[in-house]
Scaffold this motif. Structure first.
Motif, PDB file in Angstrom:
ATOM      1  N   ASP A  49       0.832  -1.195   0.000  1.00 20.86           N
ATOM      2  CA  ASP A  49       0.000   0.000   0.000  1.00 20.86           C
ATOM      3  C   ASP A  49       0.876   1.258   0.000  1.00 20.86           C
ATOM      4  O   ASP A  49       1.926   1.300   0.659  1.00 20.86           O
TER       5      ASP A  49
ATOM      6  N   LYS B 264       6.473   4.869   5.152  1.00 23.47           N
ATOM      7  CA  LYS B 264       7.187   4.414   6.344  1.00 23.47           C
ATOM      8  C   LYS B 264       8.389   3.564   5.951  1.00 23.47           C
ATOM      9  O   LYS B 264       9.453   3.652   6.576  1.00 23.47           O
TER      10      LYS B 264
ATOM     11  N   ARG C   1       0.530   4.113   1.425  1.00 25.08           N
ATOM     12  CA  ARG C   1       0.737   4.738   2.736  1.00 25.08           C
ATOM     13  C   ARG C   1       1.871   4.045   3.508  1.00 25.08           C
ATOM     14  O   ARG C   1       2.654   4.706   4.194  1.00 25.08           O
TER      15      ARG C   1
ATOM     16  N   ARG D  80       5.495   4.852  -5.018  1.00 27.04           N
ATOM     17  CA  ARG D  80       6.192   6.124  -4.800  1.00 27.04           C
ATOM     18  C   ARG D  80       7.468   6.205  -5.633  1.00 27.04           C
ATOM     19  O   ARG D  80       8.285   5.272  -5.629  1.00 27.04           O
TER      20      ARG D  80
END
Length: 454
Positions: free
Chosen positions: A224, A230, A226, A273
């Motif tokens: 994912d 991290k 999000r 990303r």
């Protein structure tokens, strides 16, 4: 190889421990189940050997509840047959009789310590990839390994680790596609006690488990967006935050990642990303498909023929000239994985002094007769399928395609998603829709139930 022995080290278990250490294993001992769970939460392990007299079912259940996937082997006196059967029924993968046989202990360790598929190649196209891999292996640079499903991306990742300065440290692999998004964060970074429902104790994640060694993020394109943020921080700062934790934890490891998708294209779609791609893609190893490295086909076929002859206790047979021709001309859309399964079948079906073309068959038992026959059958099949679709809605056709593919994969959603060319997330959403509509959906390891639905 990290071995955890659960049980008091008396007599035979001491001997088993010494044998394991002589074979290169790092051995940790725990007296009981709770202490063993504590070791797994804090340090991890590649294999657990547990005394058959301990509550194995409760231990295996606890591992499942905490999503600890370490294989379990029971051990006990060889004369206790009922205890051995009970241990297997309780969830142990194997039973090792005591006093231990050194070769049996070695075989168990070898089966767990390394991927069963050896790293075999001969083709110049593969030689270029391996040469580059070995040139960068001793660095700490992140490496992205791409290629079609079944080409051997994890095998190459293990080879990079084996050639690195971290070879004596852990190699830890996590399949990003097989773990639900809600659980993947704690799987990677660990969690503190009480961080969420079911977090009964602090547990380290894969980043800490791989400390000093190598972490493989398999099928990273399924992560994912999000969580990717991290992960990017962890790669940049070499610092992680456990779920529910207050203090950052510093980690020292080398990260490898694999993908069967074009990550540059995923960046354009917004599902990956760009900064994470740059961080991972310091070195890019692209594994060619098996059809692009024809010299590897016969090399691998011979290796698999010998391997499965030994596994099944049958005489090792060479491949006949006609069988070799058939193998070389097949397109191998499933790559090395398909070739391996085909040779396994051939070893079982062959008769006589050689493995002939009659033993080279599809999973359904049909003859594998090269690209010409395959193309002709494909045209006939396509025409029949097209005729069968007339009068049906697109949603109905899509539903049957998804469920039939899942059935073919015995409920394995990761494999089904790869075959369908969709993300595991999209597949889960579709299956949830079907379940809500009352359509039976197979669980992992199960074939599709035969039912009528509208």
């Amino acid at each position: 190889m990290r071995l955890l022995i659960i049980g008091r080290l008396n007599g035979e278990l001491v001997t088993a421990s010494k044998i394991a250490m002589s074979r290169g294993a790092a051995v940790t001992q725990a007296d009981g189940v709770e202490q063993g769970l504590g070791v797994l939460r804090a340090k991890g392990a590649d294999l657990v050997m547990i005394d058959v007299g301990l509550p194995i079912r409760a231990f295996v259940t606890a591992l499942g509840e905490e999503r600890i996937r370490t294989p379990v082997v029971a051990c006990g006196t060889g004369s206790d047959a009922r205890a051995a059967v009970a241990a297997i029924q309780a969830g142990a993968k194997e039973y090792v009789p005591l006093p231990p046989d050194p070769e049996l202990i070695a075989a168990v360790l070898e089966a767990v310590a390394a991927d069963a598929r050896a790293f075999v190649w001969r083709d110049p196209a593969m030689e270029r990839v391996v040469t580059l891999a070995e040139q960068v292996a001793r660095s700490d640079a992140s490496v992205l390994i791409s290629g079609e499903s079944g080409t051997g991306k994890e095998v190459l990742a293990r080879h990079v680790h084996a050639k690195s300065s971290r070879a004596q440290k852990p190699f830890v692999s996590v399949n990003c596609a097989a773990i639900p998004d809600a659980l993947l964060e704690s799987e990677l970074f660990g969690h503190e006690k009480g961080a969420f429902t079911g977090a009964v104790a602090r547990r380290i994640g894969k980043f800490e488990e791989a400390s000093g060694g190598t972490l493989l993020l398999d099928e990273i394109s399924e992560m994912d967006v999000r969580l990717q943020a991290k992960l990017l921080r962890a790669l940049q700062e070499r610092v992680i935050d456990r779920v529910g934790g207050a203090q950052p934890v510093r980690v020292d490891l080398r990260v490898l990642a694999t993908s069967n998708r074009n990550l540059a294209e995923e960046v354009r779609k917004g599902s990956f990303r760009e900064d994470l791609l740059y961080r991972l893609n310091v070195v890019h190893l692209r594994l060619p498909a098996l059809r692009e490295r024809p010299a590897d086909i016969l090399e691998l076929a011979g290796h698999f023929a010998r391997k499965y002859a030994e596994v099944n206790g049958v005489p090792a047979r060479p491949l006949s000239a006609e069988a070799r021709r058939l193998l070389v001309t097949n397109p191998w859309r499933g790559n090395v994985r398909e070739l391996e399964n085909t040779l396994h079948r051939a070893v079982l079906l062959a008769s006589g002094a050689e493995i002939g073309p009659e033993a080279i068959r599809t999973p359904e038992g049909d003859a594998l007769d090269g690209p010409v026959g395959t193309a002709a059958r494909a045209v006939q099949t396509a025409e029949a399928v097209t005729r069968s679709l007339v009068g049906r809605t697109v949603a109905e056709v899509e539903r049957d395609l998804i469920l039939d593919t899942l059935d073919h994969c015995l409920g394995n959603r990761t494999h089904a998603a790869r075959i369908l060319g969709i993300s595991i997330r999209t597949l889960r959403n579709k299956l949830n829709e079907y379940t809500d509509a009352g359509v039976p959906v197979p669980e992992p390891g199960q074939a599709r139930a035969i039912a009528a639905y509208g």
